[in-house]
Write an enzyme that holds these catalytic residues in place. Structure first.
Site: not given
Ligand code: NAD
Length: 492
Positions: A229, A263
């Site tokens: 991720e 993110c």
């Protein structure tokens, strides 16, 4: 013994020194975990559920200590600190209610081998490593450890060297009720993470794309499965029929919350020309109203300081280069002075940006909204997809069906229509990136548990037969029969 100094990000004072776990310590932790895992996996799922619910209670008994550590080591404001612990509590509720059902073996048909039984078992990998970043330490470290634990794995967690405390304290609290060795915390930097990759049967990493590549390369030596991720450069497409007020509110929050160190931050905003001037004017006012800084009381601050000087340097460099190449600074753009060396930054709005600028192609990770006016939707989609990343994205229009159709043309693992970022908190939706943003995904209901399992296929022949028609000896006749069957089934 080498140690890590953990800093309070608002004051730059050292709040803890933790000894580093070297490769020998990682090996010892892996041995302990491997000896504990079979008994953990052998428990009925409802017993693991019971223990993990008790673990949540233990964590909440230590809530003040954990939240204080999280606030200090990350510099986050109270809402974002509580949000992290809330997400851990929710994860436990989510999996506790459903794990037994999702881990049940599934029957499948065995056509054309009629009469046999097909079963799929969800088996834990064994030992899972979780490597986490600093920007959401609890949500990401404990959030990935939990489904791995429910599935019957032992888990070694390596939090970021910059923010290890809240994760360590949470694991300490969990371990008052979990069997020894099943969940352990390892302290260290990249080399500790690399040593962990060498020990485990599956590795889940949340971090930068560069770390993801390094981990994947190392994991490939033992063909260890990875869940990666990674970073993002998320686009927001605002069409001329959008609800401007909502889109502006979202842009200000999406770009600046958690100091933009997310993110899924809104890092690129493409606005149709017809509304670009009005959108920029409204967004400027919104961004100017955001409160932050060393003197802002915690009760009113919307975001805190940067995690450290490295991060602020990247943001300053991106802004300087963009201005050099012709971008317009609408507001902000500067570090806020502080007497104690902390790193606060003004909420910032740039307009007139384009893809020749790093600020539109590299991960900036700062409280900076960048607006680029585009002729039409096609130009917006072209720019949105012109990225090495593919994590989150958003589309803003009053025409929901059109919004969904546009979402499907965006190269990203996750897209919102008239919303942003919050999709990551929806357990039913898978969350993951494509391109340099990752490999695989977390969440997504049963997928979230199955991501930490391998599927074991079991086929059973329940009848007492001496032989199968498909075994030796082959003959021309059996080949002819097979051909006839193929033509009967598929040749008409
Ligand atoms: P980072 O890559 O520097 O570090 C992440 C973790 O990896 C840390 O624990 C670090 O010690 C470890 N690590 C570093 N080198 C390693 C190696 N060679 N082998 C094994 N482990 C190693 O990332 P960061 O600066 O802590 O976090 C910010 C990054 O994380 C940003 O790029 C952000 O976009 C990304 N992120 C992604 C998600 C997501 O869900 N996609 C969520 C949060 C953050």
């Amino acid at each position: 013994m080498p140690a890590i100094s953990v800093l309070d990000k608002a004051t730059s004072h050292v709040i803890a020194n933790l000894p580093i776990d070297d490769a020998h310590a990682v090996h010892a932790a892996a041995n302990l975990a491997r000896s504990a895992q079979p008994a953990w996996a052998a428990l009925a799922v409802k017993e693991r559920v019971r223990l993990l619910k008790l673990a949540r209670k233990e964590m909440l008994k230590d809530k003040d200590k954990i939240q204080r550590a999280l606030a200090q080591e990350t510099g986050k404001v109270p809402f974002d600190v509580i949000g992290e612990m809330f997400s851990v509590c929710q994860d436990i509720g989510h999996y506790s209610r459903r794990a037994a059902k999702w881990l049940r073996p599934r029957k499948v048909g065995t056509f054309p081998l009629i009469g046999k039984k097909g079963l799929i078992y969800y088996q834990p990998y064994g030992l899972v490593g979780v490597i986490a970043p600093w920007n959401a330490p609890l949500t990401l470290a404990i959030g990935d450890a939990l489904p791995a634990l429910y599935a019957g794995n032992a888990v070694l967690v390596k939090p970021s060297e910059i923010t290890p405390l809240a994760v360590k304290y949470t694991i300490d609290a969990f371990n008052r009720v979990l069997p020894p060795g099943v969940l352990q915390c390892l302290i260290g930097e990249g080399p500790t993470g690399a040593a962990l990759v060498d020990q485990v049967d599956m590795i889940a990493v949340t971090g930068s794309s560069q770390t993801g590549r390094r981990v994947m390369e190392r994991a490939s030596r033992r063909l260890t499965p990875v869940l990666l991720e990674l970073g993002g450069k998320d686009p927001m497409i605002v069409l001329s029929d959008a609800d401007l007020e909502r889109a502006v509110n979202a842009a200000a929050w999406g770009a600046c919350f958690m100091t933009g160190q997310v993110c899924m931050s809104v890092e690129r905003i493409y606005v149709e020309k017809a509304i670009a001037t009005e959108f920029t004017r409204l967004l400027k006012a919104k961004i100017q109203a955001i409160r932050t800084g060393p003197d802002e009381p915690a009760a009113t601050a919307q975001y805190g300081p940067f995690i450290g000087p490295k991060q602020i340097d990247i943001v300053k460099a991106h802004i300087a280069e963009a201005l050099d190449k012709g971008a317009r600074l609408e507001t902000g753009g500067q570090q806020l002075p502080s007497a104690d060396g902390s790193h606060y930054f003004a909420p910032t709005l740039l307009a007139g940006v384009d893809h020749s600028m790093k600020i539109m192609v590299e991960e900036t990770f700062g409280p900076v909204a960048c607006v680029m006016a585009v002729d039409d939707l096609e130009e917006a989609i072209r720019h949105a997809n012109d990225s090495e990343f593919g994590l989150n994205a958003s589309v803003w229009t009053r025409d929901i069906q059109r919004g969904i159709a546009i979402a499907r043309r965006i190269q990203a693992g996750n897209v919102c229509v008239n919303d942003c970022i919050l999709n990551a908190g929806v357990q039913g939706l898978p969350f993951g990136g494509i391109k340099q943003s990752g490999v695989g995904s977390r969440h997504g209901n049963e997928h979230g548990l199955h991501a930490f399992c391998y599927t074991q296929a079991v086929m059973v022949e329940p009848r007492r037969r001496k032989k199968e028609p498909t075994w030796f000896p082959y003959s021309v006749k059996t080949a002819e029969r097979m051909e006839k069957l193929m033509m009967f089934l598929y040749g008409r």
